[in-house]
Design an enzyme around this catalytic site. Structure first.
Site, PDB file in Angstrom:
ATOM      1  N   LYS A 118     -29.169 -18.682  -5.973  1.00 54.29           N
ATOM      2  CA  LYS A 118     -28.460 -19.669  -6.754  1.00 54.29           C
ATOM      3  C   LYS A 118     -27.673 -20.603  -5.827  1.00 54.29           C
ATOM      4  CE  LYS A 118     -25.277 -19.445 -10.701  1.00 54.29           C
ATOM      5  NZ  LYS A 118     -24.635 -18.478 -11.600  1.00 54.29           N
ATOM      6  N   SER A 127     -24.308 -15.281 -16.962  1.00 53.47           N
ATOM      7  CA  SER A 127     -25.062 -16.262 -16.177  1.00 53.47           C
ATOM      8  C   SER A 127     -26.301 -15.720 -15.481  1.00 53.47           C
ATOM      9  CB  SER A 127     -24.150 -16.919 -15.139  1.00 53.47           C
ATOM     10  OG  SER A 127     -23.190 -17.720 -15.771  1.00 53.47           O
ATOM     11  N   SER A 173     -25.525 -19.686 -15.990  1.00 54.27           N
ATOM     12  CA  SER A 173     -25.577 -20.709 -14.959  1.00 54.27           C
ATOM     13  C   SER A 173     -26.708 -20.516 -13.945  1.00 54.27           C
ATOM     14  CB  SER A 173     -24.239 -20.782 -14.208  1.00 54.27           C
ATOM     15  OG  SER A 173     -23.910 -19.559 -13.583  1.00 54.27           O
TER      16      SER A 173
END
Length: 552
Positions: A129, A228, A204
């Site tokens: 990420k 997330s 996310s």
């Protein structure tokens, strides 16, 4: 007529995107891009891939990948090249990447092949990420003002993964500040869901989920502050895991709201196959991260816990409780179908399934949202002021009050009182089971709703309640939206405004093919047991579906 000049932040973001585009070589530029009317691109032909690329990436099994590499059937270079090629192809369709460092990855892979005897089993290509620091690689975390920021050191997790043979080759897209469930920001734009590009991939860690779903990587690492990891895994039909606080080292990883420790963010895996959860967590625990991160828990991998020593032992009868709704929002019809199917599968496999009665969930939702917004938006204001870019998202309230220190202490106190009630509530289920134990795990939706259309706010507490109470929780795929079966039901007596919003969001035809996933929720620091129980639930579901298909 006066034409307003383009804001400086837009120019800066456009330059960053143009630079990113140069990282895709001409040989990998798709000539057959799908039209905007093609929504499901999960099996879209990628004409730039070789037969070898397809053979490797279609395996979609972390354990098989490692086995083939260990046996020499596939080299690290073979595997790295295949996944890098597929990732770059996938990005052109769903916009899932931020930073691309293929050359660096190929050098790592060559080194692994040259020293295979010394390095042992590798974990293969891995992506991260856009918040996990890799030395020398740019990191924006979705902020225009962070363009040009380069990580000075590796995060502790990155060092551990590299020592164990991981090959890092890209970073993936996130929402601005990581703080809402849609992966969109002013730098890289919106990542779409490969199963239906009119829908969100979640957030996310949405870029992670979209890339793995497109088979551009077998395993990735995301963070989870309110769902997330689990929401993108759920929205893309993947396996994912939220470990408890500090089980996976966070040291050196960049984050929004750094210093907020009432509900810490955690790092966890998203995987194309269920075995990726154990492979990841065991590899990290075996590396003794507590020697590198001062707040990482001194918890080695516990094989007895994995063998369910505190849950009746391997092969024993488990007691699951299904949370049909959380008392705030009723989930969409396909989630009800998924839970009913899972219940049947578990009963057929000899396990017990009872109902979970949610307790004071509205109170918990209020507490966690107040914690997220305790700074009155200061952290987001500072980051956006660097470029003048507009704020995005819906979890961070733009009108939130900045709490005083005393007010924040009282909020933290209310959190502790709330999770104590939840602990007692779980313990009390011993009176409802036949095992002589409280329920072993909760099964509940991975979200209240199927992946929502772009720009539509989502509901997060089906995952965020685990973050508040620090429950270990996984996500596993069950089914997909089928408009012929999952029809919209008549309006019910709405429990909240969010309940009405989620009900009105549901349009079966618009959500066609969207994955539907559930969670296995265990207690604090029960990662090993939750992984094993997820394997048991997943196997029971597959056996149930096999039996149903045979009867059809």
């Amino acid at each position: 007529m006066t034409i307003s000049p383009t804001p400086a932040w837009e120019t800066k973001a456009a330059e960053k995107r143009a630079q990113q585009a140069t990282m895709i070589p001409k040989s990998l530029r798709l000539t057959n891009l799908p039209g905007s009317d093609v929504l499901n691109v999960i099996d879209f032909p990628l004409d730039v891939l070789s037969a070898r690329d397809i053979e490797i990436t279609e395996a979609a099994d972390v354990g098989l990948l490692l086995s083939n590499m260990a046996s020499g059937k596939w080299t690290s270079v073979d595997v790295c090249k295949a996944y890098c090629n597929r990732a770059l192809a996938a990005h052109q369709i769903v916009n899932c990447l931020t930073e691309i460092f293929v050359d660096q990855a190929m050098e790592t892979a060559k080194g692994l092949d040259e020293h295979l005897a010394k390095t042992g089993t590798t974990v293969g290509p891995l992506h991260l990420k856009d918040q996990i620091d890799v030395k020398g690689i740019p990191l924006t975390m979705g902020f225009v003002g962070w363009i040009g920021n380069v990580s000075k050191e590796n995060a502790v997790l990155v060092d551990i993964l590299l020592k164990q043979g991981a090959v890092l080759f890209c970073r993936t897209n996130v929402p601005q500040a990581l703080m809402f469930g849609e992966s969109v920001n002013n730098v890289f734009g919106t990542t779409t869901n490969p199963f239906n590009r009119s829908l969100t991939c979640g957030g996310s860690s949405g870029g992670e989920g979209a890339l793995i779903a497109m088979k551009g990587s077998p395993l990735g690492v995301g963070s989870d502050l309110g769902g997330s990891v689990r929401i993108p895994a759920a929205f893309q039909g993947l396996y994912g895991m939220r470990p408890s606080y500090n089980r996976v080292p966070y040291q050196g990883t960049t984050n929004s709201m750094e210093g907020q420790e009432a509900v810490p963010s955690v790092l966890g895996p998203l995987s194309c196959s269920i075995d990726g959860l154990k492979i990841f967590h065991k590899a990290i625990a075996d590396a003794k991260p507590w020697l590198l991160d001062p707040i990482a828990l001194r918890l080695p991998w516990n094989e007895s816990e994995y063998r369910l020593v505190n849950h009746g032992g391997e092969g024993g009868k488990l007691s699951f409780a299904i949370m049909w709704n959380d008392g705030i929002v009723k989930p969409h019809p396909p989630y009800i179908r998924a839970m009913e199917e899972t219940k049947m599968a578990l009963v057929e496999a000899g396990h017990e399934v009872i109902d979970w009665v949610p307790l004071d969930m509205a109170e918990g939702l209020r507490i966690i949202l107040d914690i997220y917004n305790a700074d009155g938006g200061k952290d987001l204001d500072v980051a956006c002021a660097l470029s003048g870019e507009p704020k995005l998202g819906w979890v961070l309230r733009h009108d939130a009050a900045h709490l005083t220190t005393y007010e924040y202490w009282q909020l933290c106190r209310s959190k502790l009182a709330h999770i104590k009630k939840q602990l007692d509530h779980w313990e009390a289920t011993i009176s409802s089971t036949s095992t002589g134990r409280p329920v072993d795990a909760i099964i509940c939706p991975g979200s209240a709703h199927a992946p929502q259309p772009h720009g539509v706010p989502g509901y997060i507490y089906y995952t965020a309640f685990c973050n508040l109470a620090d429950y270990s929780a996984s996500v596993f795929p069950v089914t997909a939206v089928d408009p012929s079966v999952d029809v919209k039901l008549p309006a019910h007596g709405f429990m909240s405004q969010s309940d009405m919003d989620v009900y009105e969001m549901y349009e079966p035809e618009l959500l066609r093919d969207a994955p539907i996933s559930l969670q296995v929720v265990g207690r604090k620091n029960e990662e090993e047991a939750v992984i094993r129980m997820t394997e048991i639930v997943d196997a029971a579901l597959k056996e149930h579906k096999k039996g149903a298909a045979a009867k059809a």
